[in-house]
Design an enzyme around this catalytic site. Structure first.
Site, PDB file in Angstrom:
ATOM      1  N   ARG A 125       6.433  -0.714  -4.258  1.00 36.26           N
ATOM      2  CA  ARG A 125       5.900  -1.178  -2.817  1.00 36.26           C
ATOM      3  C   ARG A 125       4.926  -2.412  -3.197  1.00 36.26           C
ATOM      4  O   ARG A 125       4.750  -3.158  -2.225  1.00 36.26           O
ATOM      5  CB  ARG A 125       5.134  -0.279  -1.844  1.00 36.26           C
TER       6      ARG A 125
ATOM      7  N   TRP B  22      -2.623  -2.916  -1.953  1.00 32.03           N
ATOM      8  CA  TRP B  22      -2.235  -4.343  -1.894  1.00 32.03           C
ATOM      9  C   TRP B  22      -3.243  -4.962  -1.134  1.00 32.03           C
ATOM     10  O   TRP B  22      -3.382  -4.956   0.222  1.00 32.03           O
ATOM     11  CB  TRP B  22      -0.806  -4.437  -1.188  1.00 32.03           C
TER      12      TRP B  22
ATOM     13  N   GLU C 268      19.298 -17.826  -1.187  1.00 30.50           N
ATOM     14  CA  GLU C 268      18.969 -16.487  -1.590  1.00 30.50           C
ATOM     15  C   GLU C 268      18.891 -16.730  -3.337  1.00 30.50           C
ATOM     16  O   GLU C 268      17.843 -16.029  -3.658  1.00 30.50           O
ATOM     17  CB  GLU C 268      20.118 -15.524  -1.172  1.00 30.50           C
TER      18      GLU C 268
ATOM     19  N   GLU D  40      10.859 -15.696  -6.777  1.00 34.41           N
ATOM     20  CA  GLU D  40       9.910 -14.521  -6.600  1.00 34.41           C
ATOM     21  C   GLU D  40       9.969 -13.699  -8.069  1.00 34.41           C
ATOM     22  O   GLU D  40       8.834 -13.022  -8.399  1.00 34.41           O
ATOM     23  CB  GLU D  40      10.374 -13.625  -5.605  1.00 34.41           C
TER      24      GLU D  40
ATOM     25  N   LYS E  73      15.248 -15.760  -5.047  1.00 34.57           N
ATOM     26  CA  LYS E  73      15.011 -14.701  -6.127  1.00 34.57           C
ATOM     27  C   LYS E  73      14.364 -15.307  -7.367  1.00 34.57           C
ATOM     28  O   LYS E  73      13.717 -14.710  -8.043  1.00 34.57           O
ATOM     29  CB  LYS E  73      16.573 -14.116  -6.483  1.00 34.57           C
TER      30      LYS E  73
ATOM     31  N   ASN F 251      -3.414   1.977   5.315  1.00 35.49           N
ATOM     32  CA  ASN F 251      -2.470   0.804   4.931  1.00 35.49           C
ATOM     33  C   ASN F 251      -2.457   0.016   6.334  1.00 35.49           C
ATOM     34  O   ASN F 251      -2.446   0.747   7.284  1.00 35.49           O
ATOM     35  CB  ASN F 251      -0.980   1.439   4.557  1.00 35.49           C
ATOM     36  N   GLY F 252      -2.533  -0.996   6.382  1.00 38.52           N
ATOM     37  CA  GLY F 252      -2.580  -2.097   7.358  1.00 38.52           C
ATOM     38  C   GLY F 252      -3.936  -2.710   7.781  1.00 38.52           C
ATOM     39  O   GLY F 252      -4.536  -2.980   6.481  1.00 38.52           O
TER      40      GLY F 252
ATOM     41  N   CYS G 152       0.748  -1.270   0.099  1.00 40.45           N
ATOM     42  CA  CYS G 152      -0.082   0.025  -0.162  1.00 40.45           C
ATOM     43  C   CYS G 152       0.956   1.331   0.184  1.00 40.45           C
ATOM     44  O   CYS G 152       1.922   1.391   1.008  1.00 40.45           O
ATOM     45  CB  CYS G 152      -0.965   0.077   1.144  1.00 40.45           C
TER      46      CYS G 152
ATOM     47  N   HIS H   8      19.703 -36.740   1.977  1.00 44.00           N
ATOM     48  CA  HIS H   8      19.207 -37.082   3.145  1.00 44.00           C
ATOM     49  C   HIS H   8      17.634 -36.730   2.577  1.00 44.00           C
ATOM     50  O   HIS H   8      16.911 -36.834   3.416  1.00 44.00           O
ATOM     51  CB  HIS H   8      19.369 -36.260   4.441  1.00 44.00           C
TER      52      HIS H   8
ATOM     53  N   LYS I 173       6.896  -4.784  -1.530  1.00 47.07           N
ATOM     54  CA  LYS I 173       8.496  -4.384  -1.324  1.00 47.07           C
ATOM     55  C   LYS I 173       8.255  -4.122   0.205  1.00 47.07           C
ATOM     56  O   LYS I 173       9.310  -4.855   0.775  1.00 47.07           O
ATOM     57  CB  LYS I 173       8.894  -2.916  -1.824  1.00 47.07           C
TER      58      LYS I 173
HETATM   59  C1  F6R Z   1      13.219 -10.662  -1.345  1.00 43.38           C
HETATM   60  C2  F6R Z   1      12.684  -9.654  -0.530  1.00 43.38           C
HETATM   61  C3  F6R Z   1      11.966 -10.047   0.743  1.00 43.38           C
HETATM   62  C4  F6R Z   1      12.587  -9.054   1.861  1.00 43.38           C
HETATM   63  C5  F6R Z   1      11.630  -9.245   3.298  1.00 43.38           C
HETATM   64  C6  F6R Z   1      12.319  -8.501   4.380  1.00 43.38           C
HETATM   65  O1  F6R Z   1      13.715 -10.318  -2.476  1.00 43.38           O
HETATM   66  O2  F6R Z   1      12.890  -8.500  -0.918  1.00 43.38           O
HETATM   67  O3  F6R Z   1      12.309 -11.313   1.120  1.00 43.38           O
HETATM   68  O4  F6R Z   1      13.886  -9.088   2.162  1.00 43.38           O
HETATM   69  O5  F6R Z   1      10.481  -8.970   2.829  1.00 43.38           O
HETATM   70  O6  F6R Z   1      12.001  -7.147   3.873  1.00 43.38           O
HETATM   71  P1  F6R Z   1      12.775  -6.060   4.881  1.00 43.38           P
HETATM   72  O7  F6R Z   1      14.206  -6.104   4.682  1.00 43.38           O
HETATM   73  O8  F6R Z   1      12.421  -4.737   4.334  1.00 43.38           O
HETATM   74  O9  F6R Z   1      12.551  -6.349   6.406  1.00 43.38           O
END
Ligand code: F6R
Length: 616
Positions: free
Chosen positions: A27, A75, A485, A492, A489, A101-102, A2, A508, A611
């Site tokens: 976001r 969102w 990681e 997502e 990536k 937002n929330g 949001c 395992h 985001k």
């Molecule tokens: C993945 C990604 C998310 C954030 C997670 C934590 O690419 O961006 O997994 O890392 O939502 O976000 P922050 O760091 O803002 O607490």
């Protein structure tokens, strides 16, 4: 998650608000809307889908000229992403518009009460109740919208940032904040409200932090902040250190490509000023005394997603350098399992945005148990550092692409600085050894720059592998979190099955997944970092290859032992084992972005993601 924008001043509010919403697009959202007050009446337009849909609606059905307005990108949480559920929500009399937002947790109860008073609700959202409550309350406050907002906020539970305008109070925008982010931009004859500074950075760099449970009344010439009871509230003003161009694509095709390329600078900036001329680490800004650091008997890292992976890397370094036991935990799990934390625990909360609700709630819980909390954060003035005992900022600059890249590298650097500092204070490393690591760290921006040379190679590989059903990632030691990681990536961005494993765990269970042609990306630790670990992973590469997998091996320059078993060999610059994630992750970021582009997806705004995840 949001985006919120509010404006009052002399400019055309609609263009300020829509431009602000565009800067908040990163976001994540699935509908958008705006409201303006003009000539004593309120007008709104809203539309499901991207901002472009709202803009075409505004083209067909323009709004009147106005110098006061609010806008929202939603969102979806309560109710699907439809036109009706998009914000702003308007009261029955059509006079007040609210964006939010929330999550308002007691909305069902409030909805039932409103219905029993004969109010017709037109959406499935939790937000709409606030519009009706404000409309009911305003007349009893002598038309004081801020006072009406305070009265309404006292009836709400949950997390909320609310912003409202009312056509009978045509020179005021009111905002309220509990848990979800909201920041004020102070202009000259104009003022702004937004979820983050990116929305107004093109107009002003003067920002005012709002605290928990505060209400702000914004006029073109004044900003008045109170608590929910109407008492004047203290605020903190600060200057944003970056400008609008930092949050623009600057010639790159995507924000993610730009942010990947910015990593050498982000790493260098995060190191800057943290070592004095004598090579001593200086982290005074952190606000934890040497005595406090000497008393710690355990470190617990809490974070989510990519930040959690950075925490996993940190554990290897912190335990090695300081001998202080370290646990790393997903913030969403931490507080629901009765964890053992107390006054001698240092909790490290890692968060790029500083607003992730799971991390925020976990750190609040840790503080209630008496633990000291150190935030590692990229966003000045955000909630997590504000509520922590100490903070170390990563200086990555704004990260706009939803998928985190430069934040990850800088989070690792920041946790390394903290670990070395603890080692310096507790004398678990000699000054010469600390100096050596600091020197190696200062070489990393150059090495990250070099590894960017693999970009074209990774793009070509993505093109070849884009139709794969699945990709596995394996690693050992700090290569394990890198594998996680890389898989995150790819999930997502390319919306495909991808999993990361500790290479030793393969046999395992996960080895059953192997089949002919399945791409397996192997993060190989440097041979110099520990001959056994290196030998073991070379065996793992052979194991997967023997079962038909296609091996893509990421190994440092000069590591020839892997050559016979690599179908594709990606070279990264040689560096000490603990520092290798800073280079080994970069090709995986490029690969995921290229897979996404090859599949025709939106690299910067992958589906369903936000985001800044401001709900639990
Ligand atoms: C993945 C990604 C998310 C954030 C997670 C934590 O690419 O961006 O997994 O890392 O939502 O976000 P922050 O760091 O803002 O607490």
């Amino acid at each position: 998650m949001c985006g919120i924008v509010g404006y009052v001043g002399e400019k055309q509010a609609l263009s300020v608000v829509v431009d602000g919403l565009r800067r908040l697009e990163y976001r994540g959202y699935d509908s958008a809307g705006v409201a303006v007050v003009s000539d004593g009446s309120l007008e709104t337009r809203k539309k499901a889908g991207k901002l472009a849909n709202l803009e075409s609606l505004l083209g067909e059905d323009p709004l009147p000229q106005s110098t006061i307005g609010i806008g929202h990108t939603r969102w979806a949480t309560h109710g699907g992403p439809t036109d009706a559920n998009a914000h702003p929500h308007v009261s029955e009399d059509g006079k007040v518009a609210v964006i939010h937002n929330g999550i308002i947790e007691n909305f069902a109860e409030l909805r039932a009460e409103l219905s029993s008073r004969g109010v017709t609700l037109r959406s499935e959202t939790d937000t709409e109740v606030v519009a009706h409550l404000l409309a009911e309350t305003l007349p009893s406050t002598n038309m004081n919208l801020a006072e009406a907002m305070r009265i309404v906020c006292r009836q709400l539970s949950g997390a909320f940032t609310l912003v409202a305008v009312h056509c009978d109070v045509p020179d005021v925008v009111v905002g309220a904040r509990r848990n979800s982010p909201l920041v004020v931009g102070r202009g000259d004859g104009e003022n702004f409200l937004a979820s983050d500074v990116a929305a107004f950075i093109a107009h002003t760099r003067h920002a005012v932090e709002l605290g928990q449970d505060q209400v702000v009344e914004l006029r073109s010439e004044s900003i008045t902040v109170t608590d929910f009871d109407g008492q004047p509230a203290p605020t903190v003003e600060y200057e944003v250190t970056w400008d609008a161009s930092a949050a623009e694509k600057g010639g790159y095709e995507t924000f993610m490509a730009k942010e990947i390329a910015e990593q050498p600078k982000a790493v260098a900036d995060t190191l800057l000023g943290r070592v004095d001329a004598q090579g001593q680490l200086k982290l005074d800004e952190m606000r934890l005394s040497e005595e406090q650091l000497r008393e710690i008997d355990k470190v617990v890292v809490i974070a989510c997603g990519t930040a959690y992976h950075a925490g996993m890397v940190a554990k290897y370094a912190l335990e090695h350098w300081t001998r202080v036991p370290c646990e790393v935990e997903l913030a969403s799990e931490f507080r629901y399992r009765d964890p053992v934390v107390g006054p001698r625990t240092l909790v490290v909360a890692i968060s790029q945005s500083g607003e992730t609700m799971d991390t925020l709630m976990a750190m609040r819980y840790a503080r209630e148990q008496g633990a000291k909390v150190l935030a590692i954060c990229n966003t000045q003035g955000s909630t997590i550092p504000r509520e922590s005992d100490a903070v170390l900022y990563t200086h990555a600059g704004p990260e706009v692409a939803v998928a985190s890249t430069k934040a990850f590298l800088t989070q690792i650097v920041a946790t390394f600085l903290v670990s070395l500092y603890v080692a310096q204070v507790r004398q678990t490393m000699s000054q010469a050894d600390i100096d050596a690591v600091v020197r190696e760290l200062s070489d990393m921006p150059g090495k990250v720059d070099l590894v960017l040379d693999t970009t074209e190679e990774m793009k070509a590989l993505a093109d070849e592998l884009k139709d794969s059903r699945s990709v596995l990632f394996i690693g050992r030691h700090v290569g394990f979190p890198v594998a996680l990681e890389g898989a995150l990536k790819l999930k997502e961005l390319a919306y495909m099955h991808a999993e990361g494993f500790a290479a030793g765990e393969l046999k395992h269970g996960p080895i059953a997944l192997l089949e002919d042609g399945l791409p397996v990306i192997v993060v190989v630790p440097p041979p110099g970092g520990g001959a056994i670990v290196h030998e073991k992973i070379v065996s793992n590469i052979q194991e997967v290859r023997a079962r038909g997998a296609r091996t893509i091996v990421i190994a440092e320059e000069g590591d020839d032992a892997v050559i016979p078993y690599a179908d594709h060999l990606i070279r990264v610059p040689a560096c000490p084992a603990l520092l290798q994630p800073l280079v080994a992750t970069v090709p995986l970021q490029v690969f995921a972005a290229a897979m996404s582009a090859a599949k025709g997806h939106d690299v910067d705004q992958p589906r369903n993601l936000a985001k800044s995840v401001t709900v639990e």
